[in-house]
Design an enzyme around this catalytic site. Structure first.
Site, PDB file in Angstrom:
ATOM      1  N   HIS A   1     -71.136 -59.197 -36.352  1.00 30.55           N
ATOM      2  CA  HIS A   1     -70.426 -58.237 -37.191  1.00 30.55           C
ATOM      3  C   HIS A   1     -71.173 -58.009 -38.506  1.00 30.55           C
ATOM      4  O   HIS A   1     -72.101 -58.764 -38.837  1.00 30.55           O
ATOM      5  CB  HIS A   1     -68.984 -58.704 -37.475  1.00 30.55           C
ATOM      6  CG  HIS A   1     -68.891 -60.030 -38.160  1.00 30.55           C
ATOM      7  ND1 HIS A   1     -68.530 -61.195 -37.527  1.00 30.55           N
ATOM      8  CD2 HIS A   1     -69.117 -60.368 -39.454  1.00 30.55           C
ATOM      9  CE1 HIS A   1     -68.536 -62.194 -38.392  1.00 30.55           C
ATOM     10  NE2 HIS A   1     -68.894 -61.725 -39.563  1.00 30.55           N
TER      11      HIS A   1
HETATM   12  P1  TYD Z   1     -65.025 -64.524 -37.499  1.00 34.29           P
HETATM   13  O1  TYD Z   1     -65.382 -64.192 -38.906  1.00 34.29           O
HETATM   14  O2  TYD Z   1     -65.095 -63.419 -36.488  1.00 34.29           O
HETATM   15  O3  TYD Z   1     -65.893 -65.769 -37.002  1.00 34.29           O
HETATM   16  P2  TYD Z   1     -67.379 -65.809 -36.385  1.00 34.29           P
HETATM   17  O4  TYD Z   1     -68.163 -64.712 -37.021  1.00 34.29           O
HETATM   18  O5  TYD Z   1     -67.887 -67.169 -36.711  1.00 34.29           O
HETATM   19  O6  TYD Z   1     -67.284 -65.659 -34.915  1.00 34.29           O
HETATM   20  O7  TYD Z   1     -63.558 -65.168 -37.494  1.00 34.29           O
HETATM   21  C1  TYD Z   1     -63.011 -65.752 -36.340  1.00 34.29           C
HETATM   22  C2  TYD Z   1     -61.494 -65.609 -36.427  1.00 34.29           C
HETATM   23  O8  TYD Z   1     -61.004 -66.302 -37.565  1.00 34.29           O
HETATM   24  C3  TYD Z   1     -61.041 -64.161 -36.560  1.00 34.29           C
HETATM   25  O9  TYD Z   1     -59.863 -64.002 -35.770  1.00 34.29           O
HETATM   26  C4  TYD Z   1     -60.685 -64.012 -38.000  1.00 34.29           C
HETATM   27  C5  TYD Z   1     -60.268 -65.406 -38.402  1.00 34.29           C
HETATM   28  N1  TYD Z   1     -60.589 -65.739 -39.808  1.00 34.29           N
HETATM   29  C6  TYD Z   1     -59.576 -65.909 -40.714  1.00 34.29           C
HETATM   30  O10 TYD Z   1     -58.368 -65.797 -40.393  1.00 34.29           O
HETATM   31  N2  TYD Z   1     -59.876 -66.230 -42.015  1.00 34.29           N
HETATM   32  C7  TYD Z   1     -61.166 -66.364 -42.428  1.00 34.29           C
HETATM   33  O11 TYD Z   1     -61.411 -66.660 -43.625  1.00 34.29           O
HETATM   34  C8  TYD Z   1     -62.213 -66.155 -41.470  1.00 34.29           C
HETATM   35  C9  TYD Z   1     -63.654 -66.282 -41.872  1.00 34.29           C
HETATM   36  C10 TYD Z   1     -61.876 -65.845 -40.173  1.00 34.29           C
END
Ligand code: TYD
Length: 140
Positions: A48
């Site tokens: 992303h």
């Molecule tokens: P994401 O940022 O997509 O993680 P990665 O890039 O490591 O795969 O986040 C994963 C999930 O966690 C997504 O459903 C959003 C949630 N999330 C939160 O609720 N709070 C946060 O501070 C973060 C970073 C993610």
């Protein structure tokens, strides 16, 4: 994107301490800290870009490769020492690959969690790059 070498105090016999301070060491203030752990080696996460968020990534334990893409060019940075950080600014598509099991990724972010700040579709990211979205944003 920029690599930041965090201050490192200590010695091999007693260990080391690294730190960073919002206003002094980063170009943004920190509103949120999160960390990702217990990830099997070989796992890819991320996939992303952010509309506005800036983040400092660091790996206090283990080894994680960060793949960065600004829509024109890709770069890879390996976070393999606890005092090495990487600032990922808005408008950079990023993937993280866990190169060693149990590596920990810590992130200091400029804002609270907001799903609407995420761009999770690569084609949409490229469309926004082509329409100069981030340049337009920075003028506002
Ligand atoms: P994401 O940022 O997509 O993680 P990665 O890039 O490591 O795969 O986040 C994963 C999930 O966690 C997504 O459903 C959003 C949630 N999330 C939160 O609720 N709070 C946060 O501070 C973060 C970073 C993610």
């Amino acid at each position: 994107m920029s690599i930041v070498y965090l201050k490192r105090l200590g010695c091999e016999t007693k260990g080391f301490l690294s730190f960073f301070e919002s206003g002094n060491d980063l170009g943004f203030n920190i509103k949120r800290v999160y960390y990702i752990y217990q990830v099997p080696a070989g796992t890819k996460r991320g996939g992303h870009a952010h509309r506005k968020l800036s983040q400092l990534l660091f790996c206090p334990y283990g080894q994680i490769k960060i793949i960065l893409d600004n829509g024109f060019q890709k770069d890879e940075i390996v976070l393999d020492e606890p005092s090495k950080g990487l600032v990922v600014s808005k408008g950079i598509w990023h993937d993280m690959i866990w190169e060693k099991t149990d590596s920990v990724l810590c992130v200091a972010a400029s804002d609270y969690y907001d799903e609407s700040d995420y761009i999770r579709d690569y084609d949409e990211f490229i469309r926004l790059v082509k329409e100069d979205y981030w340049h337009e944003c920075s003028k506002k």
